[in-house]
Design a protein around this motif. Structure first.
Motif, PDB file in Angstrom:
ATOM      1  N   ILE A   1       0.847  -1.208   0.000  1.00 37.29           N
ATOM      2  CA  ILE A   1       0.000   0.000   0.000  1.00 37.29           C
ATOM      3  C   ILE A   1       0.882   1.258   0.000  1.00 37.29           C
ATOM      4  O   ILE A   1       0.569   2.243  -0.674  1.00 37.29           O
ATOM      5  N   ALA A   2       2.000   1.201   0.714  1.00 39.51           N
ATOM      6  CA  ALA A   2       2.915   2.359   0.731  1.00 39.51           C
ATOM      7  C   ALA A   2       3.393   2.648  -0.693  1.00 39.51           C
ATOM      8  O   ALA A   2       3.483   3.804  -1.114  1.00 39.51           O
ATOM      9  N   GLU A   3       3.671   1.602  -1.456  1.00 41.53           N
ATOM     10  CA  GLU A   3       4.136   1.791  -2.837  1.00 41.53           C
ATOM     11  C   GLU A   3       3.005   2.347  -3.717  1.00 41.53           C
ATOM     12  O   GLU A   3       3.192   3.326  -4.445  1.00 41.53           O
ATOM     13  N   VAL A   4       1.816   1.737  -3.614  1.00 43.22           N
ATOM     14  CA  VAL A   4       0.703   2.149  -4.492  1.00 43.22           C
ATOM     15  C   VAL A   4       0.292   3.588  -4.168  1.00 43.22           C
ATOM     16  O   VAL A   4      -0.007   4.381  -5.074  1.00 43.22           O
ATOM     17  N   SER A   5       0.318   3.937  -2.896  1.00 37.49           N
ATOM     18  CA  SER A   5      -0.173   5.276  -2.525  1.00 37.49           C
ATOM     19  C   SER A   5       0.815   6.388  -2.896  1.00 37.49           C
ATOM     20  O   SER A   5       0.508   7.566  -2.706  1.00 37.49           O
ATOM     21  N   LYS A   6       1.957   6.028  -3.485  1.00 41.12           N
ATOM     22  CA  LYS A   6       2.828   7.071  -4.058  1.00 41.12           C
ATOM     23  C   LYS A   6       2.115   7.768  -5.226  1.00 41.12           C
ATOM     24  O   LYS A   6       2.350   8.910  -5.532  1.00 41.12           O
ATOM     25  N   ASP A   7       1.237   7.008  -5.922  1.00 42.35           N
ATOM     26  CA  ASP A   7       0.562   7.556  -7.105  1.00 42.35           C
ATOM     27  C   ASP A   7      -0.950   7.645  -6.960  1.00 42.35           C
ATOM     28  O   ASP A   7      -1.603   8.335  -7.730  1.00 42.35           O
ATOM     29  N   VAL A   8      -1.507   6.853  -6.032  1.00 42.87           N
ATOM     30  CA  VAL A   8      -2.975   6.814  -5.889  1.00 42.87           C
ATOM     31  C   VAL A   8      -3.317   7.188  -4.447  1.00 42.87           C
ATOM     32  O   VAL A   8      -2.820   6.546  -3.519  1.00 42.87           O
ATOM     33  N   PRO A   9      -4.164   8.211  -4.248  1.00 47.47           N
ATOM     34  CA  PRO A   9      -4.507   8.568  -2.867  1.00 47.47           C
ATOM     35  C   PRO A   9      -5.103   7.366  -2.141  1.00 47.47           C
ATOM     36  O   PRO A   9      -5.914   6.623  -2.719  1.00 47.47           O
ATOM     37  N   VAL A  10      -4.691   7.182  -0.907  1.00 46.87           N
ATOM     38  CA  VAL A  10      -5.141   6.001  -0.167  1.00 46.87           C
ATOM     39  C   VAL A  10      -6.662   6.004   0.006  1.00 46.87           C
ATOM     40  O   VAL A  10      -7.293   4.958   0.114  1.00 46.87           O
ATOM     41  N   SER A  11      -7.269   7.194  -0.029  1.00 42.42           N
ATOM     42  CA  SER A  11      -8.734   7.289   0.095  1.00 42.42           C
ATOM     43  C   SER A  11      -9.451   6.693  -1.118  1.00 42.42           C
ATOM     44  O   SER A  11     -10.651   6.468  -1.090  1.00 42.42           O
ATOM     45  N   LYS A  12      -8.686   6.438  -2.195  1.00 39.76           N
ATOM     46  CA  LYS A  12      -9.285   5.845  -3.408  1.00 39.76           C
ATOM     47  C   LYS A  12      -9.014   4.346  -3.483  1.00 39.76           C
ATOM     48  O   LYS A  12      -9.272   3.712  -4.513  1.00 39.76           O
TER      49      LYS A  12
END
Ligand SMILES: CC(C)(COP(=O)([O-])OP(=O)([O-])OC[C@H]1O[C@@H](n2cnc3c(N)ncnc32)[C@H](O)[C@@H]1OP(=O)([O-])[O-])[C@@H](O)C(=O)NCCC(=O)NCCSC(=O)C[C@@](C)(O)CC(=O)[O-]
Length: 356
Positions: A228-239
């Protein structure tokens, strides 16, 4: 790292005291957790034997909504040759009750699936419509995408772009899925950068949310946090949403890790039903009952319409009801514990009565 007693829970409990926060703004800074109940789709799609009748699936959907569920996957418009159990989804949509404010999502793999759904919606015009949401899906490895969709990741994204556009143009919400975000049954450990790129593309296509699937159910909480830390570099965690299968028994821990990372939408399946037909050996989704139980007496609140939440006792009953219809017992740990406790209490009452 897991920090369940630290920063994020403190933030969650602070926001719980903020009365101006509404359910509609539920996001990573809120303590409100949204459940997407995937039992009627992910739960049933892998059942062997004859196709479960649409009336039973529709009754399952209705029971879940009566227990407080506001987001439920009702089925898929996929090829019946690929996933025979999802044949008859149009019938399920027509037979279920359509409650205002409830999202009854349907998976579509391609333009054909969406066209079939739009034809149904136009022939059954009613308010509220039979569904207002589609889910599109791809994966983080080419091997899995080939097994599930008969194309590469790139081809799937190219195919899904106009599908998402058409769905949006027709007033539908679009949710995206990335499968095999931790491990792939065909190629092993997954590169989280690929998960990030695919999730970003789905969001750019117009998905309001992207669900990250540990399809194999092999992830650990620490891997989930890292991913999740990697993905949330580009996608807001709220999404983002978390979708965990329970093959190795880590699904509830993975849900807590996802919440600790800021995710506030969790996919789960009543009675722990499920498994992906293209993930050999994977077991069902995390059981909805197990998630509801784990979040009791925590700073989190689960959103729902049964006294503002989802009723755990009712969900446990539904888990048993559908499992018994399928000829087995509920695999939800919490569902089994609730039933065992009830049986014990009834036996004690019976004993007390016989002493009178
Ligand atoms: C995408 C295809 C169709 C490509 O499959 P294909 O064989 O490449 O497709 P095709 O275009 O060559 O068509 C083959 C046949 O299917 C028909 N067809 C074509 N499309 C449809 C449709 N939409 N609805 C009904 N029929 C359809 C088409 O008309 C044709 O029929 P025929 O001429 O042979 O009689 C196929 O691979 C497919 O249906 N895949 C779906 C697989 C699936 O549903 N998997 C489970 C859901 S994903 C999942 O569970 C993971 C998730 C989301 O839960 C998250 C996680 O845990 O990771």
């Amino acid at each position: 790292m897991l920090r369940l007693t630290s920063r994020s829970l403190l933030q969650a409990s602070r926001s719980a005291t903020n009365p101006s926060r509404t359910l509609a703004t539920a996001a990573s800074s809120s303590n409100v957790v949204n459940i997407v109940e995937v039992g009627p789709r992910d739960g049933l799609q892998n059942e062997k034997g004859s196709v479960i009748p649409p009336e039973l699936k529709a009754e399952l959907v209705d029971r879940l909504v009566q227990a407080g569920v506001t987001n439920v996957e009702a089925g898929s418009f996929v090829s019946p040759k690929w996933v025979p159990q999802m044949a008859g989804t149009a019938e399920v949509l027509k037979r279920k009750t359509t409650e205002p404010g409830v999202h009854y999502a349907v998976l579509v793999p391609n333009q054909r699936g969406l066209d079939d759904l739009l034809t149904l919606l136009s022939s059954e015009s009613q308010s509220p419509p039979l569904t207002d949401e589609v889910s599109i899906f791809t994966a983080a490895t080419d091997a899995f995408t080939r097994a599930n969709l008969n194309c590469s990741i790139t081809e799937s994204l190219t195919r899904l772009t106009p599908v998402a556009r058409t769905a949006l143009d027709n007033g539908l919400r679009v949710r995206g899925y990335v499968s095999v975000v931790i491990a792939c049954p065909y190629t092993g450990k997954v590169d989280y950068k690929r998960v990030r790129e695919v999730a970003k593309e789905l969001l750019e296509m117009g998905c309001y949310e992207v669900s990250l699937g540990d399809t194999v159910g092999q992830g650990t909480p620490f891997e989930v946090e890292e991913m999740i830390a990697e993905v949330s570099k580009d996608v807001p965690v709220s999404k983002l949403a978390g979708h965990f299968h329970d093959t190795f028994g880590t699904a509830v821990a993975n849900v807590l890790a996802a919440l600790d990372s800021g995710i506030r939408t969790i996919d789960s399946s009543v009675g722990g039903l499920g498994g992906c037909p293209y993930s050999p050996g994977a077991t069902g989704n995390v059981a909805t009952e197990d998630v509801l139980y784990a979040l009791q007496n925590s700073p989190y609140t689960v959103a729902g319409t049964s006294n503002g939440t989802i009723d755990l006792s009712q969900m446990s009953d539904i888990g048993w009801w559908i499992s018994e219809k399928l000829g087995r017992e509920s695999v939800s740990r919490v569902g089994r514990a609730i039933r065992a406790r009830r049986t014990r209490e009834e036996q004690e009452k019976e004993k007390a009565r016989s002493k009178l």
